[in-house]
Write a protein that holds these residues in place. Sequence first.
Motif, PDB file in Angstrom:
ATOM      1  N   THR A   1       0.804  -1.281   0.149  1.00 51.63           N
ATOM      2  CA  THR A   1      -0.119  -0.022   0.073  1.00 51.63           C
ATOM      3  C   THR A   1       0.980   1.096  -0.170  1.00 51.63           C
ATOM      4  O   THR A   1       1.892   1.258   0.966  1.00 51.63           O
ATOM      5  N   ALA A   2       0.646   2.419  -1.004  1.00 50.35           N
ATOM      6  CA  ALA A   2       1.538   3.434  -1.069  1.00 50.35           C
ATOM      7  C   ALA A   2       0.824   4.159   0.343  1.00 50.35           C
ATOM      8  O   ALA A   2      -0.369   4.209   0.609  1.00 50.35           O
ATOM      9  N   THR A   3       1.678   4.978   0.840  1.00 54.60           N
ATOM     10  CA  THR A   3       1.609   5.649   2.213  1.00 54.60           C
ATOM     11  C   THR A   3       0.552   6.870   2.034  1.00 54.60           C
ATOM     12  O   THR A   3      -0.037   7.211   2.886  1.00 54.60           O
ATOM     13  N   ASP A   4       0.238   6.934   0.612  1.00 49.99           N
ATOM     14  CA  ASP A   4      -0.838   7.985   0.446  1.00 49.99           C
ATOM     15  C   ASP A   4      -2.152   7.538  -0.054  1.00 49.99           C
ATOM     16  O   ASP A   4      -2.904   8.126  -0.702  1.00 49.99           O
ATOM     17  N   ASP A   5      -2.383   6.256   0.183  1.00 54.85           N
ATOM     18  CA  ASP A   5      -3.535   5.474  -0.415  1.00 54.85           C
ATOM     19  C   ASP A   5      -4.289   4.766   0.913  1.00 54.85           C
ATOM     20  O   ASP A   5      -4.118   3.652   1.202  1.00 54.85           O
ATOM     21  N   PRO A   6      -5.234   5.385   1.634  1.00 54.57           N
ATOM     22  CA  PRO A   6      -5.940   5.006   2.704  1.00 54.57           C
ATOM     23  C   PRO A   6      -6.966   3.898   2.145  1.00 54.57           C
ATOM     24  O   PRO A   6      -7.541   3.279   3.216  1.00 54.57           O
ATOM     25  N   GLU A   7      -7.504   3.778   0.994  1.00 55.44           N
ATOM     26  CA  GLU A   7      -8.230   2.703   0.517  1.00 55.44           C
ATOM     27  C   GLU A   7      -7.956   1.388   0.367  1.00 55.44           C
ATOM     28  O   GLU A   7      -8.716   0.448   0.236  1.00 55.44           O
ATOM     29  N   GLY A   8      -6.521   1.298   0.264  1.00 52.30           N
ATOM     30  CA  GLY A   8      -5.942  -0.084   0.076  1.00 52.30           C
ATOM     31  C   GLY A   8      -6.525  -0.892   0.851  1.00 52.30           C
ATOM     32  O   GLY A   8      -6.516  -2.145   0.334  1.00 52.30           O
ATOM     33  N   GLU A   9      -6.551  -0.827   2.320  1.00 56.36           N
ATOM     34  CA  GLU A   9      -6.874  -1.997   3.241  1.00 56.36           C
ATOM     35  C   GLU A   9      -8.084  -2.523   2.884  1.00 56.36           C
ATOM     36  O   GLU A   9      -8.426  -3.845   2.913  1.00 56.36           O
ATOM     37  N   VAL A  10      -9.011  -1.712   2.565  1.00 50.67           N
ATOM     38  CA  VAL A  10     -10.567  -2.224   2.060  1.00 50.67           C
ATOM     39  C   VAL A  10     -10.441  -3.163   0.790  1.00 50.67           C
ATOM     40  O   VAL A  10     -11.109  -4.075   0.928  1.00 50.67           O
ATOM     41  N   VAL A  11     -10.009  -2.546  -0.211  1.00 46.94           N
ATOM     42  CA  VAL A  11      -9.720  -3.528  -1.474  1.00 46.94           C
ATOM     43  C   VAL A  11      -9.004  -4.615  -1.024  1.00 46.94           C
ATOM     44  O   VAL A  11      -9.396  -5.843  -1.826  1.00 46.94           O
ATOM     45  N   LEU A  12      -7.717  -4.311  -0.280  1.00 45.51           N
ATOM     46  CA  LEU A  12      -7.144  -5.853   0.083  1.00 45.51           C
ATOM     47  C   LEU A  12      -8.234  -6.970   0.778  1.00 45.51           C
ATOM     48  O   LEU A  12      -8.093  -8.188   0.228  1.00 45.51           O
ATOM     49  N   GLN A  13      -8.817  -6.510   1.598  1.00 42.40           N
ATOM     50  CA  GLN A  13      -9.907  -7.246   2.062  1.00 42.40           C
ATOM     51  C   GLN A  13     -10.757  -8.125   1.342  1.00 42.40           C
ATOM     52  O   GLN A  13     -10.805  -9.062   1.224  1.00 42.40           O
ATOM     53  N   GLU A  14     -11.299  -7.198   0.238  1.00 46.23           N
ATOM     54  CA  GLU A  14     -12.086  -7.843  -0.772  1.00 46.23           C
ATOM     55  C   GLU A  14     -11.165  -8.683  -1.743  1.00 46.23           C
ATOM     56  O   GLU A  14     -11.765 -10.021  -1.910  1.00 46.23           O
ATOM     57  N   VAL A  15     -10.190  -8.502  -2.070  1.00 44.82           N
ATOM     58  CA  VAL A  15      -9.388  -9.419  -2.708  1.00 44.82           C
ATOM     59  C   VAL A  15      -9.277 -10.869  -1.768  1.00 44.82           C
ATOM     60  O   VAL A  15      -9.106 -11.788  -2.333  1.00 44.82           O
ATOM     61  N   ARG A  16      -8.911 -10.583  -0.568  1.00 45.02           N
ATOM     62  CA  ARG A  16      -8.755 -11.829   0.363  1.00 45.02           C
ATOM     63  C   ARG A  16      -9.766 -12.669   0.348  1.00 45.02           C
ATOM     64  O   ARG A  16      -9.830 -13.936   0.097  1.00 45.02           O
ATOM     65  N   ASP A  17     -11.345 -11.913   0.455  1.00 51.89           N
ATOM     66  CA  ASP A  17     -12.576 -12.573   0.407  1.00 51.89           C
ATOM     67  C   ASP A  17     -12.563 -13.528  -0.887  1.00 51.89           C
ATOM     68  O   ASP A  17     -13.001 -14.485  -0.987  1.00 51.89           O
ATOM     69  N   ALA A  18     -12.435 -12.725  -2.057  1.00 49.40           N
ATOM     70  CA  ALA A  18     -12.533 -13.475  -3.265  1.00 49.40           C
ATOM     71  C   ALA A  18     -11.648 -14.576  -3.524  1.00 49.40           C
ATOM     72  O   ALA A  18     -11.818 -15.591  -4.042  1.00 49.40           O
ATOM     73  N   ALA A  19     -10.506 -14.542  -3.012  1.00 45.08           N
ATOM     74  CA  ALA A  19      -9.376 -15.627  -3.009  1.00 45.08           C
ATOM     75  C   ALA A  19      -9.483 -16.910  -2.217  1.00 45.08           C
ATOM     76  O   ALA A  19      -8.911 -17.734  -2.374  1.00 45.08           O
ATOM     77  N   ALA A  20     -10.374 -16.283  -1.146  1.00 44.22           N
ATOM     78  CA  ALA A  20     -10.645 -17.370   0.115  1.00 44.22           C
ATOM     79  C   ALA A  20     -10.636 -18.971  -0.633  1.00 44.22           C
ATOM     80  O   ALA A  20     -11.542 -18.928  -1.353  1.00 44.22           O
ATOM     81  N   GLY A  21      -9.946 -19.683   0.008  1.00 45.06           N
ATOM     82  CA  GLY A  21     -10.040 -21.282  -0.364  1.00 45.06           C
ATOM     83  C   GLY A  21      -9.359 -21.549  -1.481  1.00 45.06           C
ATOM     84  O   GLY A  21      -9.432 -22.954  -1.822  1.00 45.06           O
ATOM     85  N   ASP A  22      -8.760 -20.863  -1.983  1.00 48.09           N
ATOM     86  CA  ASP A  22      -7.960 -21.280  -3.255  1.00 48.09           C
ATOM     87  C   ASP A  22      -6.333 -21.292  -2.944  1.00 48.09           C
ATOM     88  O   ASP A  22      -5.718 -20.026  -3.094  1.00 48.09           O
ATOM     89  N   PRO A  23      -5.701 -22.340  -2.663  1.00 51.66           N
ATOM     90  CA  PRO A  23      -4.299 -22.274  -2.359  1.00 51.66           C
ATOM     91  C   PRO A  23      -3.410 -21.797  -3.296  1.00 51.66           C
ATOM     92  O   PRO A  23      -2.167 -21.334  -3.256  1.00 51.66           O
ATOM     93  N   ASP A  24      -3.916 -21.652  -4.691  1.00 53.90           N
ATOM     94  CA  ASP A  24      -3.061 -21.558  -5.871  1.00 53.90           C
ATOM     95  C   ASP A  24      -3.242 -19.995  -6.226  1.00 53.90           C
ATOM     96  O   ASP A  24      -2.474 -19.352  -7.092  1.00 53.90           O
ATOM     97  N   ILE A  25      -3.792 -19.036  -5.420  1.00 46.22           N
ATOM     98  CA  ILE A  25      -3.927 -17.766  -5.560  1.00 46.22           C
ATOM     99  C   ILE A  25      -3.042 -17.097  -4.245  1.00 46.22           C
ATOM    100  O   ILE A  25      -3.299 -17.393  -2.968  1.00 46.22           O
ATOM    101  N   HIS A  26      -1.903 -16.390  -4.555  1.00 46.76           N
ATOM    102  CA  HIS A  26      -1.130 -16.018  -3.781  1.00 46.76           C
ATOM    103  C   HIS A  26      -1.054 -14.501  -3.499  1.00 46.76           C
ATOM    104  O   HIS A  26      -0.758 -14.013  -4.577  1.00 46.76           O
ATOM    105  N   ILE A  27      -1.620 -13.959  -2.279  1.00 43.65           N
ATOM    106  CA  ILE A  27      -1.654 -12.612  -2.368  1.00 43.65           C
ATOM    107  C   ILE A  27      -0.318 -11.995  -1.464  1.00 43.65           C
ATOM    108  O   ILE A  27      -0.238 -12.698  -0.457  1.00 43.65           O
ATOM    109  N   LEU A  28       0.593 -11.468  -2.185  1.00 42.63           N
ATOM    110  CA  LEU A  28       1.602 -10.944  -1.583  1.00 42.63           C
ATOM    111  C   LEU A  28       1.798  -9.554  -1.090  1.00 42.63           C
ATOM    112  O   LEU A  28       1.478  -8.802  -2.065  1.00 42.63           O
ATOM    113  N   LEU A  29       2.019  -9.339   0.189  1.00 43.76           N
ATOM    114  CA  LEU A  29       1.984  -8.082   0.518  1.00 43.76           C
ATOM    115  C   LEU A  29       3.558  -7.513   0.718  1.00 43.76           C
ATOM    116  O   LEU A  29       4.227  -8.034   1.708  1.00 43.76           O
TER     117      LEU A  29
END
Length: 413
Positions: free
Chosen positions: A260-288
């Motif tokens: 997340t860029a330090t000037d982007d407060p929306e990042g956390e919310v989008v990240l959570q949406e991405v995590r939810d969409a990827a849940a349960g698939d071990p072949d989707i790797h979300i790297l922070l």
Amino acid sequence: MTTLLDAYSETSGQGVIDHLRQLAAPLRGMKILHVNSTRVGGGVAEILGKLVPLMQELSIDASWEVITGNDDFYQCTKAMHNALQGSRARIPRHLLDNYEQVNRDNGEQLREKLEAADFVFIHDPQPAPLLTYCPARRGKWIWRCHIDASHPYRPVWKYLKPFIADYDASIFSLPRFAKTLPHPQYIIPPSIDPLSEKNMDLTKEEVWGVYGDFDLDPERPLLLQVSRFDRFKDPLGVIQAYQLVKKFVPGQQLVLAGGTATDDPEGEVVLQEVRDAAAGDPDIHILLLPPDAHKTINALQRAADIVLQKSIKEGFGLTVTEAMWKGKPVIGGDTGGIQLQVINFNTGFRVNTPEGAALRIRYLLHQPAKMREMGNKAREFVRDNFLLTRHLREYLTLILSLHYGSEDRIELN
Ligand code: UDP
């Protein structure tokens, strides 16, 4: 002694370097100040980190300052960013007042440097009002817009325009991004630095390291998107495309690498949406990844079979350039600067929907020779058009043209 500039002659050619020296000679010792709102994260910081040292090496007194703000400031500038890219983001008056106050405060702090500079480049809307708070300025001020402001939400552009109208010039990445403004406008697309950690050649071992580091299987196809977690980058669309392809070609892996860029407060919310969409698939790797993980991103881009940048809006898309430089075909959103880089059916594919992306991924996975051919074309296209040396040449030309503006002829030795 080999200088930084000499090192670039290997990728760009000696003629290009000689030209830079010639253009910079009349600007020797001039104070050129760049101002933006973040030192790390995002494309602007990435470019300034390279452009400023190169200007210095050409004996230009270049420097880079970053304005600082409170949470309300970043909330406001994020909304502005979204509004300039077309979202109907209403910004309450108290946030605008705070935006102006933060700029006034930063103007105070940077006053001496701002007033002393021969040329001031203000990047994006965050620090745009600085000029208003610097009445004793003596240099020329240029507003550099990195985003796709071609169809802004009108009330927000109407608010910002008076701050920008007073500049001596503005720069946009594409002709179609330019606005009606009472000063000259220049078109300069961004660039990548071929010598940076992000783009330099890596050994096989360094590339292979990412498989172990992130639990990836080198035997199976790897799809990658590198981006901040931002709706305009459409990470959910990437996951959808991957899921569609998986039905027909099992076994692929998807990496969504971001931070997340330090000037982007929306990042956390989008990240959570991405995590939810990827849940349960071990072949989707979300790297922070931390903001300085340049070598890791380099290795991921090299390890990937196909790189995606499925943005819905994109100022330029440095991640596209980076991937193309590594010889990868890019499947990119049919928007903004991606259209300048991904030449459809040539250096990659442009798509409008997850279904379209899925179709192209499937095609490429079945055509390894085509994948290589497109990747090679992509690399040469970047060499010709999007390396840092071309970018610097255009900045120098712009400065010269503003400096000698009223003269009939500019003599360069
Ligand atoms: N980037 C990075 N780490 C991340 C995400 C992005 O270093 O987690 C880099 C990426 O490699 C690229 C830049 O940040 O150099 C993003 O620039 P781009 O123009 O693609 O998008 P922006 O973030 O400016 O909208």
